[in-house]
Design a protein around this motif. Structure first.
Motif, mmCIF file in Angstrom:
data_model
loop_
_atom_site.group_PDB
_atom_site.id
_atom_site.type_symbol
_atom_site.label_atom_id
_atom_site.label_comp_id
_atom_site.label_asym_id
_atom_site.label_seq_id
_atom_site.Cartn_x
_atom_site.Cartn_y
_atom_site.Cartn_z
ATOM 1 N N ARG A 23 -15.396 -0.158 1.340
ATOM 2 C CA ARG A 23 -14.139 0.186 1.309
ATOM 3 C C ARG A 23 -13.832 1.327 2.321
ATOM 4 O O ARG A 23 -14.499 1.950 2.751
ATOM 5 C CB ARG A 23 -13.853 1.142 -0.030
ATOM 6 C CG ARG A 23 -13.946 0.321 -1.324
ATOM 7 C CD ARG A 23 -13.651 1.248 -2.650
ATOM 8 N NE ARG A 23 -13.870 0.840 -3.784
ATOM 9 C CZ ARG A 23 -15.127 1.009 -4.444
ATOM 10 N NH1 ARG A 23 -15.888 2.044 -3.827
ATOM 11 N NH2 ARG A 23 -15.339 0.438 -5.684
ATOM 12 N N THR A 24 -12.605 0.915 3.025
ATOM 13 C CA THR A 24 -11.891 1.635 3.856
ATOM 14 C C THR A 24 -10.566 2.191 3.812
ATOM 15 O O THR A 24 -9.758 1.525 2.950
ATOM 16 C CB THR A 24 -12.328 1.168 5.344
ATOM 17 O OG1 THR A 24 -12.065 2.030 6.508
ATOM 18 C CG2 THR A 24 -11.310 0.084 5.401
ATOM 19 N N TYR A 25 -10.352 3.175 4.556
ATOM 20 C CA TYR A 25 -8.929 3.666 4.401
ATOM 21 C C TYR A 25 -8.338 3.452 5.542
ATOM 22 O O TYR A 25 -8.592 4.102 6.836
ATOM 23 C CB TYR A 25 -8.715 5.260 4.102
ATOM 24 C CG TYR A 25 -7.412 6.027 4.251
ATOM 25 C CD1 TYR A 25 -6.507 5.761 3.152
ATOM 26 C CD2 TYR A 25 -7.250 6.860 5.213
ATOM 27 C CE1 TYR A 25 -5.444 6.184 3.155
ATOM 28 C CE2 TYR A 25 -5.881 7.592 5.109
ATOM 29 C CZ TYR A 25 -5.063 7.410 4.174
ATOM 30 O OH TYR A 25 -3.947 7.938 4.021
ATOM 31 N N TYR A 39 -16.154 -6.974 -2.008
ATOM 32 C CA TYR A 39 -17.542 -7.141 -2.447
ATOM 33 C C TYR A 39 -18.194 -8.267 -1.523
ATOM 34 O O TYR A 39 -17.642 -9.337 -1.678
ATOM 35 C CB TYR A 39 -17.512 -7.312 -3.874
ATOM 36 C CG TYR A 39 -18.854 -7.408 -4.272
ATOM 37 C CD1 TYR A 39 -19.893 -6.455 -4.414
ATOM 38 C CD2 TYR A 39 -19.465 -8.505 -4.974
ATOM 39 C CE1 TYR A 39 -21.331 -6.681 -5.049
ATOM 40 C CE2 TYR A 39 -20.659 -9.021 -5.325
ATOM 41 C CZ TYR A 39 -21.548 -7.892 -5.390
ATOM 42 O OH TYR A 39 -23.121 -7.952 -5.723
ATOM 43 N N PHE A 51 -5.589 1.661 0.868
ATOM 44 C CA PHE A 51 -7.284 1.332 0.858
ATOM 45 C C PHE A 51 -7.418 -0.192 0.848
ATOM 46 O O PHE A 51 -6.682 -1.042 0.184
ATOM 47 C CB PHE A 51 -7.658 2.090 -0.297
ATOM 48 C CG PHE A 51 -7.577 3.564 -0.143
ATOM 49 C CD1 PHE A 51 -8.324 4.214 0.280
ATOM 50 C CD2 PHE A 51 -6.400 3.940 -0.837
ATOM 51 C CE1 PHE A 51 -8.339 5.838 0.050
ATOM 52 C CE2 PHE A 51 -6.051 5.436 -0.861
ATOM 53 C CZ PHE A 51 -7.217 6.221 -0.178
ATOM 54 N N TRP A 52 -8.347 -0.352 1.555
ATOM 55 C CA TRP A 52 -8.970 -1.971 1.401
ATOM 56 C C TRP A 52 -10.452 -2.110 1.054
ATOM 57 O O TRP A 52 -11.316 -1.217 1.235
ATOM 58 C CB TRP A 52 -9.024 -2.348 2.959
ATOM 59 C CG TRP A 52 -7.728 -2.341 3.736
ATOM 60 C CD1 TRP A 52 -7.207 -1.091 4.252
ATOM 61 C CD2 TRP A 52 -6.705 -3.294 4.074
ATOM 62 N NE1 TRP A 52 -5.789 -1.159 4.729
ATOM 63 C CE2 TRP A 52 -5.519 -2.904 4.514
ATOM 64 C CE3 TRP A 52 -6.763 -4.746 3.861
ATOM 65 C CZ2 TRP A 52 -4.461 -3.512 5.010
ATOM 66 C CZ3 TRP A 52 -5.553 -5.608 4.051
ATOM 67 C CH2 TRP A 52 -4.594 -4.775 4.668
ATOM 68 N N GLU A 53 -10.525 -3.170 0.378
ATOM 69 C CA GLU A 53 -11.919 -3.362 -0.456
ATOM 70 C C GLU A 53 -12.475 -4.616 -0.443
ATOM 71 O O GLU A 53 -11.608 -5.629 -0.340
ATOM 72 C CB GLU A 53 -11.830 -2.788 -1.649
ATOM 73 C CG GLU A 53 -13.018 -3.056 -2.610
ATOM 74 C CD GLU A 53 -12.621 -2.496 -4.052
ATOM 75 O OE1 GLU A 53 -12.471 -1.277 -4.491
ATOM 76 O OE2 GLU A 53 -12.742 -3.299 -4.978
ATOM 77 N N MET A 97 -10.671 -8.170 3.614
ATOM 78 C CA MET A 97 -10.607 -7.307 2.519
ATOM 79 C C MET A 97 -9.090 -7.214 1.926
ATOM 80 O O MET A 97 -8.250 -7.592 2.426
ATOM 81 C CB MET A 97 -10.921 -5.867 3.191
ATOM 82 C CG MET A 97 -12.142 -5.873 4.111
ATOM 83 S SD MET A 97 -12.590 -4.065 4.699
ATOM 84 C CE MET A 97 -13.072 -3.210 3.256
ATOM 85 N N TYR A 122 -16.486 7.137 -2.803
ATOM 86 C CA TYR A 122 -15.672 6.154 -2.959
ATOM 87 C C TYR A 122 -15.589 5.100 -1.782
ATOM 88 O O TYR A 122 -15.634 3.892 -1.871
ATOM 89 C CB TYR A 122 -14.458 6.586 -3.174
ATOM 90 C CG TYR A 122 -13.254 5.327 -3.666
ATOM 91 C CD1 TYR A 122 -13.203 4.350 -4.659
ATOM 92 C CD2 TYR A 122 -12.148 5.238 -2.582
ATOM 93 C CE1 TYR A 122 -12.246 3.485 -4.771
ATOM 94 C CE2 TYR A 122 -11.245 4.245 -2.785
ATOM 95 C CZ TYR A 122 -11.476 3.423 -3.986
ATOM 96 O OH TYR A 122 -10.615 2.439 -3.851
ATOM 97 N N LEU A 123 -15.249 5.737 -0.498
ATOM 98 C CA LEU A 123 -15.128 5.122 0.561
ATOM 99 C C LEU A 123 -16.569 4.788 1.341
ATOM 100 O O LEU A 123 -17.615 5.599 1.014
ATOM 101 C CB LEU A 123 -14.301 5.939 1.479
ATOM 102 C CG LEU A 123 -12.854 5.987 1.309
ATOM 103 C CD1 LEU A 123 -12.074 7.194 1.813
ATOM 104 C CD2 LEU A 123 -12.090 4.559 1.192
#
Length: 587
Positions: free
Chosen positions: A30-32, A65, A61-63, A53, A17-18
């Motif tokens: 993605r990062t935590y 694309y 969590f940050w995302e 993000m 996921y990350l």
């Protein structure tokens, strides 16, 4: 990803996921970073300008694309906290720049197709089978040239190392940490990339190729794994979201004896990070096992028994080992533990930590200390070599002569031996026969097998030219013959952890420094050792006729050649100085 499991320390696949994952024609990042005020991704795809993000999930969590990002692009996360920011590499990144640069690199882990299914399906715990490990540092086993960075690649090493390991007849190799790390002097034990194989030797698929080729040649591969601490460098895990996310906020327990940051194992998200890293190496690269470094620093606070047990870290170990065994039942788990804590290899359901094997560092220290002493001193320290059997069946032990014993002024194994050049080699031959005769699995560091005299340094290859010298060449031949004997006679290993597999015949010859014992399976092997500097007479009173299988004093090993081919009950034999002999009991 199971978010509840992530926060409870039960997640083993957070890397799916990350991190950075190719999707459609772009990449999703993605990062935590729960305490960050703002996070952006920067990279080659925008000329290092920020792309904000968005918070996702529970907001921790940050995302984002990025349609213009692609495999091979470098990137970092710009993490804002308060009025400042720090650019970090990706904690879950699959690839990174070669040091001293530190950007993460987008990589697709889904392209490689393994062809080692037959090997993987045949794996098991080896409790009653041979396990003989050759430990090495990937970048200094051999080098292309004289420069520090003249490394062979993962793929090139497959062509060089595997034939050598097969020639020597080791059945496993153990590689010092291959996670990404910034400082060569740390040997990989101060990681910055827990999901990124070091770029020093190539790309992740190159490492997969190396492991696959090992398996196709019936060689297992163990990876050194670092679950205790991480590099202090600000571009990596340290204060990742502006706070000590992965490490303790209190330096009294947050800083290690090595100047690194200790993981805070009381946090479920940290444990899930480490669980996922361990599983990643085993599942995605087909490593056969992990050697966990500095386990004593997890059992006790800062590795000090007087500070008490670190119950949260021990719980992490139990969860990790149980989870790995559930997912990959026959992976091998080794504890490098210098403490005397009981239950390291006991089953978790019985309150143990669930490792398959523990390094017997007590045996190693006592044995090497004995061989450093003069023949006169050995009489007083005779029982350093008998003490190990008083506790041996408490755990499942590995007998290690590792990299730690040939650095930092400790001298190499051969050079630790008392006496002259010739005497050192004579004793080292007897020492290694004693090591292989003693119950327990075996581990030997590169260079030991041909009598390296210079301490190991990570920037120089091993002194292979020593093999042009007769004493080193014969010592190398001795190791080949000893390992062949170990492989061919199951009494060496079949009952390693069963009391019926070992018995003292004579361990009360303090004045003569003589030791006699037997190893038993369906066959019986008898071992004689004289660790004094003079020939010693010994009356053999056991029943049966013995046939010699190996004598460390043979001419072919640069010895004196005093060999007794057969021994019968009542024979008074003379064992030469600094000599070990192994005999097979005839039916």
């Amino acid at each position: 990803m199971d978010f509840n499991a992530f926060y409870n320390g039960q997640e083993f696949e957070a890397y799916r996921y990350l991190g950075a994952h190719t999707q459609d024609r772009g990449v999703i990042f993605r990062t935590y970073a729960p305490s960050a005020h703002r996070v952006s991704v920067i990279g080659e795809f925008t000329d290092w300008r920020e792309i904000p993000m968005e918070r996702v999930g529970n907001g921790q969590f940050w995302e984002v694309y990025v349609k213009d990002a692609a495999v091979g692009h470098m990137y970092k996360y710009r993490v804002h906290h308060g009025g400042s920011f720090v650019d970090h590499c990706d904690p879950y990144g699959y690839l990174a720049e070669v040091r001293p640069a530190n950007a993460s690199i987008v990589y697709n882990n889904k392209n490689y197709v393994f062809h080692d299914n037959e090997w993987c399906a045949s794996r098991h715990d080896l409790q009653n089978e041979k396990l003989n490990i050759y430990e090495l540092h990937f970048g200094s086993w051999k080098k292309k040239g004289l420069e520090e960075t003249d490394w062979y690649s993962y793929r090139e090493m497959a062509d060089l190392l595997i034939p050598y390991v097969k020639e020597m007849a080791y059945n496993y190799i153990e590689i010092m940490p291959l996670n990404e790390y910034p400082n060569d002097l740390s040997w990989g034990y101060q990681p910055t990339g827990f999901f990124a194989p070091t770029s020093r030797y190539g790309k992740p698929d190159d490492l997969r190729y190396f492991i696959e080729q090992c398996h196709l040649n019936h060689v297992g591969v163990i990876l050194d794994f670092v679950p205790v601490h991480f590099a202090i460098d600000g571009f990596a895990l340290n204060n990742f979201d502006g706070t000590p996310l992965y490490n303790y906020p209190n330096d009294a327990v947050g800083k290690s004896e090595w100047g690194t940051c200790n993981f805070q194992h009381s946090r479920g998200d940290v444990c899930s990070f480490l669980n996922s890293s361990a599983y990643y190496w085993l599942n995605e690269f087909h490593f056969d096992g992990l050697r966990l470094d500095a386990v004593g620093n997890l059992i006790y606070w800062q590795g000090n028994s007087q500070r008490g047990e670190n119950r949260e870290a021990m719980k992490f170990l139990q969860t990790l080992n149980r989870g790995l065994k559930e997912r990959i039942p026959h992976c091998l788990l080794f504890a490098e533990d210098s403490s005397s804590y009981q239950g390291v290899t006991a089953p978790i359901e019985q309150g143990g930590l669930g490792f398959d094997y523990k390094w017997d560092l007590g045996w190693m220290n006592d044995t090497l200390d004995f061989f450093k002493k003069t023949p006169e001193e050995r009489k007083e320290h005779y029982h350093k070599l008998t003490f190990s059997m008083m506790y041996f069946y408490n755990e499942h032990f590995i007998l290690p002569f590792s990299h730690d014993e040939v650095v930092h002024g400790k001298k190499t194994i051969v050079d630790k031996m008392y006496g002259s050049y010739e005497e050192k080699f004579a004793q080292a031959r007897a020492l290694y026969l004693y090591m292989y005769a003693h119950p327990g699995k075996k581990l030997n560091f590169m260079g030991n097998e041909f009598g390296q005299l210079r301490e190991w340094h990570e920037y120089r290859e091993q002194d292979w030219t020593l093999l042009h010298y007769p004493m080193h060449q014969s010592f190398h031949q001795f190791h080949k013959d000893l390992i062949r004997l170990y492989n061919e006679h199951d009494a060496f290993y079949q009952n390693d952890f069963n009391e019926k597999g070992f018995a003292w015949i004579d361990c009360q010859k303090e004045e003569q420094s003589l030791y006699v014992f037997k190893r038993c399976s369906e066959e019986t092997l008898i071992f004689f050792f004289n660790f004094s500097d003079a020939p010693q007479d010994y009356l053999y009173e056991e029943k049966g006729k013995l046939t010699c299988l190996l004598n460390t004093n043979d001419h072919i090993y640069s010895g004196q050649g005093d060999r007794i081919d057969h021994i019968e009950t009542g024979d008074n034999i003379t064992i030469p100085a600094y000599t070990g002999m192994v005999y097979q009991l005839q039916d």
